[in-house]
Design a protein around this motif. Structure first.
Motif, mmCIF file in Angstrom:
data_model
loop_
_atom_site.group_PDB
_atom_site.id
_atom_site.type_symbol
_atom_site.label_atom_id
_atom_site.label_comp_id
_atom_site.label_asym_id
_atom_site.label_seq_id
_atom_site.Cartn_x
_atom_site.Cartn_y
_atom_site.Cartn_z
ATOM 1 N N SER A 158 0.843 -1.191 0.000
ATOM 2 C CA SER A 158 0.000 0.000 0.000
ATOM 3 C C SER A 158 0.875 1.236 0.000
ATOM 4 O O SER A 158 1.430 1.623 1.017
ATOM 5 C CB SER A 158 -0.940 0.002 1.214
ATOM 6 N N THR A 159 1.055 1.783 -1.177
ATOM 7 C CA THR A 159 1.811 3.025 -1.317
ATOM 8 C C THR A 159 0.952 4.010 -2.099
ATOM 9 O O THR A 159 1.384 4.578 -3.107
ATOM 10 C CB THR A 159 3.135 2.779 -2.069
ATOM 11 N N ASN A 253 11.483 2.676 -8.701
ATOM 12 C CA ASN A 253 10.706 3.382 -7.675
ATOM 13 C C ASN A 253 11.609 4.400 -7.010
ATOM 14 O O ASN A 253 12.777 4.116 -6.739
ATOM 15 C CB ASN A 253 10.165 2.389 -6.637
ATOM 16 N N ASN A 255 11.468 8.180 -4.330
ATOM 17 C CA ASN A 255 10.632 9.049 -3.510
ATOM 18 C C ASN A 255 10.927 10.505 -3.810
ATOM 19 O O ASN A 255 12.081 10.917 -3.909
ATOM 20 C CB ASN A 255 10.845 8.750 -2.031
ATOM 21 N N ALA A 257 10.306 12.947 -1.853
ATOM 22 C CA ALA A 257 10.787 13.581 -0.610
ATOM 23 C C ALA A 257 10.537 15.084 -0.596
ATOM 24 O O ALA A 257 11.398 15.885 -0.248
ATOM 25 C CB ALA A 257 12.268 13.265 -0.380
ATOM 26 N N GLN A 260 3.947 15.425 1.790
ATOM 27 C CA GLN A 260 3.169 14.209 2.005
ATOM 28 C C GLN A 260 2.207 13.917 0.851
ATOM 29 O O GLN A 260 2.012 12.773 0.465
ATOM 30 C CB GLN A 260 2.431 14.299 3.350
ATOM 31 N N LYS A 276 15.520 5.252 -13.450
ATOM 32 C CA LYS A 276 15.841 3.935 -12.878
ATOM 33 C C LYS A 276 15.293 2.812 -13.752
ATOM 34 O O LYS A 276 15.963 1.812 -13.996
ATOM 35 C CB LYS A 276 15.223 3.797 -11.484
ATOM 36 N N GLY A 388 2.741 10.406 -0.283
ATOM 37 C CA GLY A 388 3.944 9.954 0.398
ATOM 38 C C GLY A 388 5.148 10.074 -0.524
ATOM 39 O O GLY A 388 6.196 9.505 -0.271
ATOM 40 N N ASN B 117 1.298 4.359 3.760
ATOM 41 C CA ASN B 117 2.722 4.645 3.570
ATOM 42 C C ASN B 117 3.142 5.981 4.166
ATOM 43 O O ASN B 117 4.193 6.517 3.835
ATOM 44 C CB ASN B 117 3.090 4.591 2.078
ATOM 45 N N THR B 118 2.329 6.519 5.071
ATOM 46 C CA THR B 118 2.658 7.817 5.665
ATOM 47 C C THR B 118 3.987 7.774 6.417
ATOM 48 O O THR B 118 4.802 8.687 6.287
ATOM 49 C CB THR B 118 1.541 8.275 6.629
ATOM 50 N N GLY B 121 6.849 7.632 4.002
ATOM 51 C CA GLY B 121 6.947 8.928 3.332
ATOM 52 C C GLY B 121 7.531 9.996 4.241
ATOM 53 O O GLY B 121 8.369 10.799 3.828
ATOM 54 N N GLN B 122 7.110 9.987 5.498
ATOM 55 C CA GLN B 122 7.603 10.993 6.450
ATOM 56 C C GLN B 122 9.088 10.781 6.763
ATOM 57 O O GLN B 122 9.830 11.744 6.943
ATOM 58 C CB GLN B 122 6.789 10.948 7.751
ATOM 59 N N ALA B 124 11.242 9.480 4.667
ATOM 60 C CA ALA B 124 11.916 9.934 3.444
ATOM 61 C C ALA B 124 12.026 11.456 3.432
ATOM 62 O O ALA B 124 13.064 12.034 3.107
ATOM 63 C CB ALA B 124 11.168 9.448 2.210
ATOM 64 N N LEU B 125 10.930 12.080 3.828
ATOM 65 C CA LEU B 125 10.884 13.545 3.838
ATOM 66 C C LEU B 125 11.914 14.099 4.819
ATOM 67 O O LEU B 125 12.664 15.024 4.506
ATOM 68 C CB LEU B 125 9.468 13.962 4.245
ATOM 69 N N GLN B 128 15.314 13.429 3.524
ATOM 70 C CA GLN B 128 15.472 13.779 2.113
ATOM 71 C C GLN B 128 15.997 12.573 1.335
ATOM 72 O O GLN B 128 16.918 12.679 0.513
ATOM 73 C CB GLN B 128 16.389 14.995 1.953
ATOM 74 N N CYS B 129 15.418 11.424 1.635
ATOM 75 C CA CYS B 129 15.834 10.179 0.990
ATOM 76 C C CYS B 129 14.970 9.929 -0.232
ATOM 77 O O CYS B 129 13.782 9.655 -0.117
ATOM 78 C CB CYS B 129 15.709 9.015 1.980
ATOM 79 N N LYS B 130 15.558 10.046 -1.410
ATOM 80 C CA LYS B 130 14.800 9.897 -2.659
ATOM 81 C C LYS B 130 14.822 8.464 -3.192
ATOM 82 O O LYS B 130 14.379 8.191 -4.303
ATOM 83 C CB LYS B 130 15.335 10.862 -3.715
ATOM 84 N N GLY B 131 15.345 7.564 -2.403
ATOM 85 C CA GLY B 131 15.455 6.162 -2.838
ATOM 86 C C GLY B 131 14.135 5.423 -2.787
ATOM 87 O O GLY B 131 13.073 5.976 -2.483
ATOM 88 N N TYR B 132 14.238 4.151 -3.063
ATOM 89 C CA TYR B 132 13.132 3.182 -3.058
ATOM 90 C C TYR B 132 12.371 3.266 -1.738
ATOM 91 O O TYR B 132 12.968 3.313 -0.669
ATOM 92 C CB TYR B 132 13.782 1.815 -3.236
ATOM 93 N N ASN B 133 11.038 3.264 -1.839
ATOM 94 C CA ASN B 133 10.230 3.471 -0.635
ATOM 95 C C ASN B 133 8.948 2.640 -0.746
ATOM 96 O O ASN B 133 8.044 2.971 -1.508
ATOM 97 C CB ASN B 133 9.897 4.970 -0.537
ATOM 98 N N PHE B 134 8.886 1.541 -0.009
ATOM 99 C CA PHE B 134 7.749 0.619 -0.111
ATOM 100 C C PHE B 134 7.104 0.415 1.257
ATOM 101 O O PHE B 134 7.778 0.478 2.283
ATOM 102 C CB PHE B 134 8.232 -0.763 -0.603
ATOM 103 N N THR B 135 5.804 0.115 1.231
ATOM 104 C CA THR B 135 5.098 -0.225 2.464
ATOM 105 C C THR B 135 4.249 -1.478 2.243
ATOM 106 O O THR B 135 3.444 -1.526 1.307
ATOM 107 C CB THR B 135 4.195 0.940 2.914
#
Lengths: 400, 353
Positions: A158-159, A253, A255, A257, A260, A276, A388, B117-118, B121-122, B124-125, B128-135
């Motif tokens: 769930s993203t 994928n 983010n 950043a 929200q 990517k 997110g 995914n809050t 996401g938070q 990452a925020l 400032q991590c722009k990498g892969y982000n899964f939940t």
């Protein structure tokens, strides 16, 4: 260059059709599935338009042969319906004969039941069967059960609005690493008061047909739907002499950043996810023949995504369109639905039109494809961007 | 390529947020729903940001910072979280406002923060991590799904350092309705007597457990993550053979396991799933449990992995978690097994590093 993962089946239900063929026909004929809402009693019903699936819950329950005392949410019903099609399309008869998994996705989950019986649960026993289905994994658990998956790798992602794209991505990783021989991947989301009111408070719901990438776009139409693909290992494809519909060639994928819910002004995350995916596919920009954009028709998304596309593709932006004007934004399912559309585009050498576009956006020169276009397609790139800061890109190809 | 658990960050119903301690002081409860012992969130999150955050977000962001700090890293290549119920407090707030005010006078904050995914996401925020982000959001294997994803990426050298965590917060309405269907024990239970309750249902809890996983061992790394496997169904009669097959895939057998960490939660109906292993394959193995300390929640098994990592790192098993008196000759390998209400089973295998 990495090898693509074989896609051997697909299934879909959306507001423009109850199966792959119906969806394809609607896409070609320019029939959108956007209307006033009929199945949810909301005070916003005259202020919004949605992509609602024709079947009622009762009809779906009958079609799926569920007992009357079942505790399926609409998300689960739609998910089972689409996943069963995908498995049938891949000619799978003995699902546990190979190491098979299910990676589903949802954002709404069983919220339709939760919001309906929220206070009723406290007073009345009759609907308490739905309480155990409140967690977001419930629909995937039910899909797995209906497909007959046992002792298997089953999970849910769930993203937000990139969920199904991410489910496809994780499925590919599981095949590549040899964890699974076969995996059913996709997502399902139903309409709910929760999301209608949520997007309403963000003031990004259009009161009429949505107009992706149009200067005067007023926001999105919410939709509902489910779509699943079957991914299989090369060894399985060879052993069973399977017909391959297309290959998942690249995925990425990243983010954003930034915020929200809002996308960054220049689409940092989306640009990164596209890059990517191109890297994984071992492709260059010129290899992409068509982009199925996320294109929700919100002011923020289309500007940010458009800029990201320009950042990645420069002067030579391929033909692109958003199919959200047909289906509405189906949230977690969108990446799955658009994966099916990307594969259909490849199979039929057709680019689907970006409906309802009239006015060029001021901020850039790129213009979506507005007419159905015949074109020899080899590679399609599909974006899914979500809350997110979640940005996902998939690349589908005819060749492995 | 080996995968290491290099650092931990835990917020639970025990005082686990201080990594210099290891269950030195036990907080006992006599209840059927327990909450976490809060660290001073202000030490980790700016007050302005913290004000808008529901508890789960605060717990998750803070636990991730504790893990990151301990690893001595400023950033990671990917953030992968697991949560069964997501941001349930914000979800409840938004639903109840919709219903109470007939879809009027709504503000977006709780909707925005209600997505599963809050927390990812938070984090990452804030980094400032722009990498892969899964939940991952699949009941009692939410955390193990995240773990598996991270492991595959590290093995494949797609990333070097990944933040992996499990987070679940309690929500008042969710607790209320789960009482109605007896998923929560009717009676209050003392911490020490959870497994003697002889009743159905569990003691519900909450928590956040984060880890930095890497494909290189950092100084003070805790353990090596050898394997993780999840199963949507697993009949009791197949448990022993599945455990044996899981170990065999990793070149091991039951006698190689020095301690078995089990997810018993005191529900007499479903704790029977642990019996085939307890009374069969591992009857001569040190057995350990933990849900009397942290409560049951969809990602409680992330507390189980915290416990396993701590045991291997300190080479000590606190008495409070022991299920039997079998003293292992060494503490090299730990197997974890968990399930919830007979579904979504997982095996996780850790090794001393």
């Amino acid at each position: 260059m990495s090898k693509g993962i074989a896609i051997t089946g697909m299934g879909i239900i959306s507001s423009i059709g109850n199966n792959v063929q119906e969806n394809h026909a609607s896409l070609i004929q320019g029939n959108k599935g956007i209307s006033r809402i009929s199945k949810i009693d909301t005070m916003h019903k005259d202020a919004i338009m949605v992509g609602e699936i024709v079947y009622t819950n009762k009809e779906l329950e009958v079609l799926l042969g569920l007992p009357p005392d079942n505790n399926y949410s609409r998300t689960a019903l739609l998910g089972v319906y689409a996943a069963k099609q995908a498995v049938a399309n891949a000619n799978i008869t003995k699902i546990n004969a190979y190491k098979t998994g299910l990676i589903s996705s949802t954002s709404v989950g069983g919220m339709d039941r939760t919001e309906k019986y929220y206070y009723d649960y406290l007073e009345n026993e009759s609907h308490r069967k739905y309480i155990a289905g409140h967690h977001a994994g419930d629909s995937a658990q039910k899909i797995a059960e209906q497909l007959g998956l046992e002792k298997s790798l089953v999970t849910t992602i769930s993203t937000a609005c990139s969920s199904a794209a991410n489910a496809i991505m994780f499925g590919a990783r599981l095949i590549k690493s040899g964890q699974l021989d076969r995996v059913i991947v996709g997502g399902s989301d139903c309409l709910s008061k929760f999301t209608i009111n949520g997007f309403k408070t963000l003031m990004i719901l259009s009161d009429t047909y949505s107009t992706p990438f149009d200067e005067n776009r007023k926001g999105l139409n919410l939709g509902e739907g489910a779509a699943f693909l079957v991914l299989e290992s090369d060894a399985l494809v060879a052993a069973e002499n399977k017909m391959v519909l297309a290959y998942l060639k690249g995925y990425g994928n990243a983010n954003d950043a930034h915020h929200q819910t809002a996308s960054s002004e220049n689409g940092d995350g989306a640009a990164l996810s596209m890059q990517k995916a191109l890297n994984i596919a071992g492709m260059e920009c010129k290899d992409i023949d068509y982009i199925n954009a996320h294109g929700t028709a919100t002011g923020n998304n289309d500007l940010s995504e458009g800029r990201a596309i320009i950042r990645v593709f420069g002067e030579a932006v391929p033909d692109f369109s958003s199919t959200k004007a047909y289906t509405g934004h189906t949230l977690a399912a969108a990446g799955g639905i658009e994966a099916v559309y990307s594969i259909l585009a490849l199979q039929n050498n057709i680019i689907y039109p970006n409906l309802n576009f009239t006015t060029q956006m001021k901020e850039f020169q790129i213009k979506p494809q507005t007419k159905l276009k015949d074109k020899e397609l080899h590679t399609v790139l599909s974006n899914s961007l979500g809350f997110g800061g979640n940005c996902s890109t998939l690349i589908f190809s005819k060749e492995q | 390529m080996a995968v290491f658990i290099n650092s931990v960050g835990s917020i639970s119903s025990q005082k686990t947020f201080d990594n210099s301690e290891f269950l030195d002081e036990i907080t006992t409860y006599n209840d059927n729903v327990i909450t976490v012992i809060d660290p001073n969130y202000r030490d980790f999150i700016p007050p302005v940001a913290a004000r808008r955050m529901a508890k789960g977000i605060k717990m998750g962001v803070t636990a991730s910072k504790i893990a990151l700090n301990e690893a001595g890293l400023e950033n990671v290549d990917a953030i992968i979280t697991g949560t069964g119920m997501g941001c349930v407090q914000d979800s409840e707030k938004f639903v109840s406002t919709i219903l109470d005010n007939d879809e009027q006078y709504l503000t977006p904050t709780s909707f925005i923060q209600s997505t599963h995914n809050t927390v990812g996401g938070q984090i990452a925020l804030s980094l400032q991590c722009k990498g892969y982000n899964f939940t991952y959001v699949h009941s009692s294997v939410s955390f193990e799904s995240a773990l598996l994803d991270a492991k595959l990426q590290l093995e494949n050298k797609e990333a070097t350092h990944i933040l992996v965590g499990g987070i679940d917060e309690s929500g008042a309405h969710t607790i209320k309705v789960h009482r109605l269907i007896n998923h929560i024990k009717e009676e209050k239970v003392k911490t020490a007597s959870l497994l003697d309750s002889k009743t159905t249902g569990a003691v519900f809890g909450e928590g956040a457990n984060f880890f930095v996983l890497s494909n290189e061992k950092l100084d003070n790394g805790y353990a090596e993550l050898l394997a993780v496997s999840i199963y949507n169904t697993l009949p009791k009669e197949n448990l022993q053979e599945t455990a044996r097959a899981f170990l065999k895939e990793n070149g091991l057998c039951n006698t190689d396991v020095d301690a078995l960490i089990l997810g018993n939660n005191g529900d007499i109906e479903y704790d029977t799933f642990y019996n085939p292993l307890r009374k069969g394959l591992f009857k001569d193995t040190q057995q350990v449990y933990y849900k009397h300390l942290c409560g049951e929640f969809n990602t409680a098994s992330s507390f189980g992995m915290w416990l396993g990592a701590k045991i291997l790192n300190t080479q000590k098993i606190p008495d409070i978690v022991k299920l039997n008196d079998i003293k292992p000759s060494a503490l090299n390998k730990i197997l974890l097994y968990n399930q919830y209400r007979g579904e979504n089973h997982s095996f996780t295998l850790l090794q001393k590093c």
